[in-house]
Design a protein around this motif. Sequence first.
Motif, short mmCIF file in Angstrom:
data_model
loop_
_atom_site.label_atom_id
_atom_site.label_comp_id
_atom_site.label_asym_id
_atom_site.label_seq_id
_atom_site.Cartn_x
_atom_site.Cartn_y
_atom_site.Cartn_z
N ALA A 95 0.81 -1.22 0.00
CA ALA A 95 0.00 0.00 0.00
C ALA A 95 0.84 1.26 0.00
N THR A 96 2.10 1.17 0.44
CA THR A 96 2.92 2.38 0.60
C THR A 96 4.16 2.40 -0.27
N VAL A 97 4.33 1.41 -1.15
CA VAL A 97 5.53 1.35 -1.99
C VAL A 97 5.53 2.50 -2.99
N GLU A 98 6.71 3.04 -3.27
CA GLU A 98 6.88 4.11 -4.24
C GLU A 98 8.04 3.79 -5.16
N LEU A 99 7.93 4.22 -6.42
CA LEU A 99 9.02 4.05 -7.38
C LEU A 99 8.90 5.11 -8.46
N PRO A 100 9.71 6.15 -8.41
CA PRO A 100 9.62 7.22 -9.41
C PRO A 100 9.86 6.70 -10.82
N GLY A 101 9.08 7.23 -11.76
CA GLY A 101 9.32 6.96 -13.16
C GLY A 101 8.69 5.70 -13.71
N ARG A 102 7.90 5.00 -12.91
CA ARG A 102 7.20 3.82 -13.41
C ARG A 102 5.70 4.12 -13.40
N PHE A 103 5.19 4.52 -14.52
CA PHE A 103 3.81 4.99 -14.65
C PHE A 103 3.44 5.86 -13.45
N GLN A 104 4.26 6.86 -13.25
CA GLN A 104 4.09 7.78 -12.13
C GLN A 104 3.21 8.94 -12.58
N VAL A 105 2.00 9.00 -12.04
CA VAL A 105 1.03 10.03 -12.42
C VAL A 105 1.12 11.17 -11.42
N MET A 106 1.44 12.35 -11.91
CA MET A 106 1.62 13.50 -11.04
C MET A 106 0.29 14.22 -10.83
N PRO A 107 0.14 14.93 -9.72
CA PRO A 107 -1.11 15.65 -9.45
C PRO A 107 -1.26 16.88 -10.33
N GLY A 108 -2.48 17.34 -10.46
CA GLY A 108 -2.75 18.59 -11.17
C GLY A 108 -3.21 18.37 -12.60
N ARG A 109 -3.40 19.47 -13.31
CA ARG A 109 -3.85 19.46 -14.70
C ARG A 109 -2.92 20.33 -15.54
N PRO A 110 -2.62 19.89 -16.76
CA PRO A 110 -2.97 18.60 -17.34
C PRO A 110 -2.29 17.44 -16.60
N ALA A 111 -2.82 16.25 -16.81
CA ALA A 111 -2.21 15.07 -16.20
C ALA A 111 -0.82 14.85 -16.80
N VAL A 112 0.14 14.54 -15.95
CA VAL A 112 1.51 14.26 -16.40
C VAL A 112 1.90 12.87 -15.92
N ILE A 113 2.39 12.05 -16.82
CA ILE A 113 2.80 10.68 -16.50
C ILE A 113 4.26 10.50 -16.87
N PHE A 114 5.06 10.04 -15.92
CA PHE A 114 6.46 9.69 -16.18
C PHE A 114 6.57 8.17 -16.25
N ASP A 115 7.16 7.66 -17.32
CA ASP A 115 7.32 6.21 -17.46
C ASP A 115 8.59 5.93 -18.25
N VAL A 116 9.48 5.09 -17.68
CA VAL A 116 10.76 4.81 -18.33
C VAL A 116 10.66 3.69 -19.37
N ALA A 117 9.46 3.44 -19.89
CA ALA A 117 9.27 2.41 -20.92
C ALA A 117 10.22 2.66 -22.09
N HIS A 118 11.05 1.65 -22.43
CA HIS A 118 12.02 1.85 -23.50
C HIS A 118 12.20 0.61 -24.37
#
Length: 438
Positions: free
Chosen positions: A283-306
């Motif tokens: 429930a509390t795990v975090e990992l930046p850059g893996r389908f990381q959806v940031m708050p606010g608008r527009p929606a911003v998603i960071f994903d290291v898919a390569h």
Amino acid sequence: MYSTLPEWLSHLESLHPKAIQLGLDRVLSVKQALGVVQKVPLFIVGGTNGKGSTCAMLERILRCAGYRVGTYTSPHLLSYNERVRINGEPASDEALCAGFSEVEQARGDTALTYFEFGTLGAWQVFERANLDVIVMEVGLGGRLDAVNAFDADCAIITSVDLDHMEYLGDTRELIGREKAGIFRAGRPAIVGDPVPPQTVIDYALSIGAELKISGRDFGFAGDRQQWGYWRREDDRLVKRGGLAYPALRGANQLLNASAVMTALDTLSDRIPVSLGDIRLGLATVELPGRFQVMPGRPAVIFDVAHNPHAASVLNENLSSMGFFPETWAVMGMLRDKDIAGVLQRLKGRVDHWMLCDLGGPRGTAASDIAAMIAESGIPGSVACHASPVDAWRATRARAGADDRIVVFGSFLTVAEVMADYSRTPRTVEGDATPPAQG
């Protein structure tokens, strides 16, 4: 020799003529010179995709259970220190410099690669941290990767797909054999890929590893609110139900979570964890850059898919987000990746391709990616920019408040944009929203 971490990292880059040269001889010789003795349980995680998420889940659950955990992952996003964590916190510059100094003294004339030196340095940091358990992520492949100089008490393969083919082979069977090299005789070998190459199974059986495969020996099922885990133990079925979904987004995370739970079960006599620890950890795990959806608008998603497999997962995750008028993709990739395959997996999902150059000998020009888009008939407008930050700022200026922006393609792309994002307050319709992580 050096007093600062940047000086040491520069030294690491200069030692070996090649950035990547697979093989264990160099690492094993220096490891022996260091007098390394493995004293605590070690999880080693390999696979094409899902390694970082799996390491993060293991780390978090074990920490919730009260253990002191050392975690080694790569590459990093914003600072090298992220690669070596002690109880979830990046190692200090001082700790890393001390570890590197010990490796330097022990290596003699052995020319280690950047990753090999860093792996041994991380272990030296762990030696001084009074740890209960260690989690290490394979860098490339498995059999000849520097991490495999250490013996896994439990090895996990998350998935097997086509990537790094110039080093590992051009079929899943060849790549699977390389990844299976982290297995050890008589020890648990957890395979999170529900359809693994036969070479993975054959190698595990040939050395007498305790093989457990997703869908055969363990698995999961769930609905919109919760999910359940199961595994076979001797002649009975063990079930754990009513689990909340992992905090990491994406349907594929249940594959990773069930593999993690199986791995923990196999070492429960040495590092027991409770179901409550598992619930809280997931429930509390975090990992930046893996389908990381940031708050606010527009929606911003960071994903290291390569690679194509990761792009398919990204496409699936984007499709489950709901309706957005337009999707903007900030994309930059390295030349040795299957760029055409990645583009095909996202065909029809992106309305605007905001492409960027990546520097260095492995970088791809935005114009080359644009040509691939045109040749493949992939829909969407295309614009080329000189850097990830240029592409990001142009996108931010044009995207509507109800649109979404996905930043992906490589760690380099995500890292540069993420750094700029964190420095720039986001303003939507006059309201400033501070950046958030995780």
